[in-house]
Enzyme design. Structure first.
Site, mmCIF file in Angstrom:
data_model
loop_
_atom_site.group_PDB
_atom_site.id
_atom_site.type_symbol
_atom_site.label_atom_id
_atom_site.label_comp_id
_atom_site.label_asym_id
_atom_site.label_seq_id
_atom_site.Cartn_x
_atom_site.Cartn_y
_atom_site.Cartn_z
ATOM 1 N N LYS A 86 -1.852 -57.632 -4.285
ATOM 2 C CA LYS A 86 -1.500 -57.459 -5.699
ATOM 3 C C LYS A 86 -2.735 -57.725 -6.561
ATOM 4 O O LYS A 86 -3.583 -58.559 -6.196
ATOM 5 C CB LYS A 86 -0.370 -58.447 -6.032
ATOM 6 C CG LYS A 86 0.290 -58.281 -7.387
ATOM 7 C CD LYS A 86 1.504 -59.205 -7.512
ATOM 8 C CE LYS A 86 2.183 -59.134 -8.875
ATOM 9 N NZ LYS A 86 3.376 -59.995 -8.959
ATOM 10 N N SER A 161 7.609 -57.787 -10.500
ATOM 11 C CA SER A 161 6.345 -57.232 -10.945
ATOM 12 C C SER A 161 5.416 -56.790 -9.830
ATOM 13 O O SER A 161 4.441 -56.113 -10.088
ATOM 14 C CB SER A 161 5.618 -58.278 -11.791
ATOM 15 O OG SER A 161 5.273 -59.403 -10.973
ATOM 16 N N SER A 185 9.782 -61.611 -8.530
ATOM 17 C CA SER A 185 8.862 -60.468 -8.459
ATOM 18 C C SER A 185 8.525 -59.963 -7.071
ATOM 19 O O SER A 185 7.873 -58.932 -6.955
ATOM 20 C CB SER A 185 7.563 -60.797 -9.176
ATOM 21 O OG SER A 185 7.731 -60.599 -10.547
HETATM 22 N N1 GLN Z 1 10.773 -60.322 -13.730
HETATM 23 C C1 GLN Z 1 10.496 -61.690 -14.022
HETATM 24 C C2 GLN Z 1 9.636 -61.796 -15.245
HETATM 25 O O1 GLN Z 1 9.406 -60.799 -15.841
HETATM 26 C C3 GLN Z 1 9.859 -62.351 -12.851
HETATM 27 C C4 GLN Z 1 8.409 -62.099 -12.781
HETATM 28 C C5 GLN Z 1 7.750 -62.669 -11.580
HETATM 29 O O2 GLN Z 1 8.401 -63.180 -10.669
HETATM 30 N N2 GLN Z 1 6.424 -62.644 -11.628
HETATM 31 O O3 GLN Z 1 9.190 -62.821 -15.627
#
Ligand code: GLN
Length: 503
Positions: A86, A161, A185
């Site tokens: 990532k 994400s 995410s």
């Molecule tokens: N979707 C969640 C957020 O927007 C989790 C993001 C993540 O785990 N990095 O914060």
């Protein structure tokens, strides 16, 4: 039949199998790397999993590995296996832009501990993946660059994400990849893409070299297409690191490998009432109910439980995570970090102009929220209260684990949604993480496994989430392995045509 006997390239294999066959001399690390780079060149223009491929570095490394094998060096557990990272993970010299204009062109000055461990195990980093900006999002649509597509239906979100890392593994642009999970995410995109994703216990994996979002929540987390690969990658990256004071003083994780994997007799699985009903799509609950019934048929006992504070998890997360983000992202002001924009020439003007130009809307929203909940006069009402609710959420799990061995339910409340469907409504996007955020706030390990397919045409993947007590990764993996050994969902792969569309 080996990949070579089919006349094809060594694609489609799991990481462990690929490694064993390279070590056995069936193909070289270089052939494997070349085959994966070629596949990515063919498919990435429609999938957008990768934002950058460093072909030269990957090929050079593969050649070194082949030479090391000739020289008689002991091959590591990921020897010759391509891995995708990532864009918030430091690999010296690679662009670590976190999906943000703010860090566009920024090159990591050092390598993260978990990346170094993967390298030591013999992995070949072949690409940096697309992500929601600074890991904030659930669909990939908050990337300042390209938005990855769900390989099962290119019009749908891959989840987020860690969108690109999930797509890469689902579409076999790499056998394994790493994402980061702060509130879901890795688990949610794993569910949307039909693969495995495991968020370890907080502290299991060092965060040194992972760009911080919510430091009390962030965990580096593996993606894979089979349980064995997930387990090996977790083993490789975990363990204490003096460079991260929150990394637990543990020996490297050792997977449990009981001879009899397929029986779950005596295992008590808690099924939370709060993870059912309102807000949960019927197509998802049907598949999850079937998966739970399958676990029961393997000998597990399903026990209805309550996690009474679940409804406060999303609001609590959006106070805690935004507070931490507003502090962590303070460093991007154009002085040490961030693409500088001069503005009106004053120092304050430079800070402001840099942040206005560099951050996207969602990141700005989070910084504003986080700054507000930490500000004098509001701190107790928001941040202090959220910390107390976080304790209640943790206690929900503690008391549940007095009577059950693990908890199971849907990973995400919906099937992969259409791109664009939730972009104008931040709250509906946040609700994608309803079932993943509680384990994050409690610091517990949680795994999403491919549970089956739901919906109409085309059928879309559904993930079942297993949550365990702290440091129970081996148990989660054992249950996932038993499910895998007796079902075929994980083996189904999206069909991608040469032009990159779904066939
Ligand atoms: N979707 C969640 C957020 O927007 C989790 C993001 C993540 O785990 N990095 O914060």
């Amino acid at each position: 039949m080996s990949a070579r006997e089919t006349g094809g390239a060594p694609l489609g294999l799991g990481a462990v199998e690929l490694r064993d066959r390279i070590v056995a001399g069936e193909f070289t690390a270089l052939e494997v790397t070349e085959a994966y780079l070629a596949r990515a060149r063919e498919l990435n223009s429609s999938l957008h999993a990768y934002q950058a491929m460093d072909e030269q570095r990957a090929l050079e490394r593969a050649r070194q590995l082949d030479q090391a094998l000739v020289d008689g060096e002991t091959p590591g557990p990921l020897f010759g296996v391509p891995i995708a990272l990532k864009a918030n993970m430091c690999l010296e010299g690679a662009e670590t832009n976190c999906g943000s204009r703010m860090l566009s062109g920024y090159r990591a000055p050092y390598t993260a501990t978990f990346v170094a461990r993967a390298l030591e195990a013999g992995a070949v980093p072949i690409a940096i993946t697309e992500m929601d900006e600074f890991a904030m999002g659930s669909s990939g649509e908050n990337s300042a660059f390209e938005c990855p597509r769900n390989p099962w239906d290119l019009a749908r979100a891959a989840g987020g994400s860690s969108s690109g890392s999930a797509v890469a593994v689902a579409a076999d642009l790499a056998p394994i990849s790493l994402g980061s999970d702060t509130g879901g995410s890795v688990r949610q995109p794993a569910a949307f893409c039909g693969i495995y994703g495991l968020k370890p216990t907080y502290g299991r994996v060092s965060r040194y070299g992972l760009v911080a979002f919510g430091s009390s929540l962030d965990q580096v987390s593996p993606f894979a297409r089979c349980v064995r690969d997930l387990e090996v990658l977790l083993e490789v990256i975990s363990g204490h690191d003096p460079k991260d004071s929150t990394s637990l003083p543990l020996e490297a994780f050792q997977a449990e490998r009981p001879a009899e994997l397929q029986r779950l007799v005596g295992l008590r699985i808690g099924v939370p009432r709060q993870y059912q009903g309102e807000g949960l799509d019927e197509s998802v609950s049907t598949v999850c109910d079937r998966a739970l019934a399958h676990l029961e048929s393997l000998g597990a006992e399903l026990v209805p439980i309550d996690l009474p504070h679940t409804r406060y998890a999303i609001p609590t997360y959006y106070v805690v995570a935004t507070a931490e983000a507003s502090s962590n992202l303070g460093r991007y002001d154009g002085s040490l970090f961030g693409s500088r924009v001069e503005g009106d020439g004053s120092l304050q003007g430079m800070f402001a102009a840099t942040r206005v130009a560099g951050f996207g809307d969602e990141v700005k929203r989070r910084i504003l929220l986080g700054t507000y909940v930490l500000s004098a006069g509001y701190y107790e009402a928001w941040y202090g209260k959220a910390q107390r609710v976080r304790t209640l959420l943790r206690r929900d799990f503690e008391s549940a684990f007095e009577s059950v061995d693990l908890i199971a339910g849907p990973t995400a409340p919906t099937l992969p949604f259409a791109l664009g469907e939730k972009t104008s409504d931040a709250l509906s996007m946040y609700l994608s993480d309803t079932f993943t955020v509680p384990a994050s706030l409690a610091g517990l390990p949680a795994l999403s496994l491919p549970a089956g397919f739901g919906g109409a045409e085309p059928p879309l993947p559904v993930g079942l989430q297993l949550i365990g007590p702290a440091l129970s990764e081996a148990r989660l993996l054992r249950v996932a392995a038993a499910f895998e050994a007796t079902t075929g969902h994980h083996a189904q792969r999206p069909t991608l045509s040469a032009a990159g569309g779904t066939a």
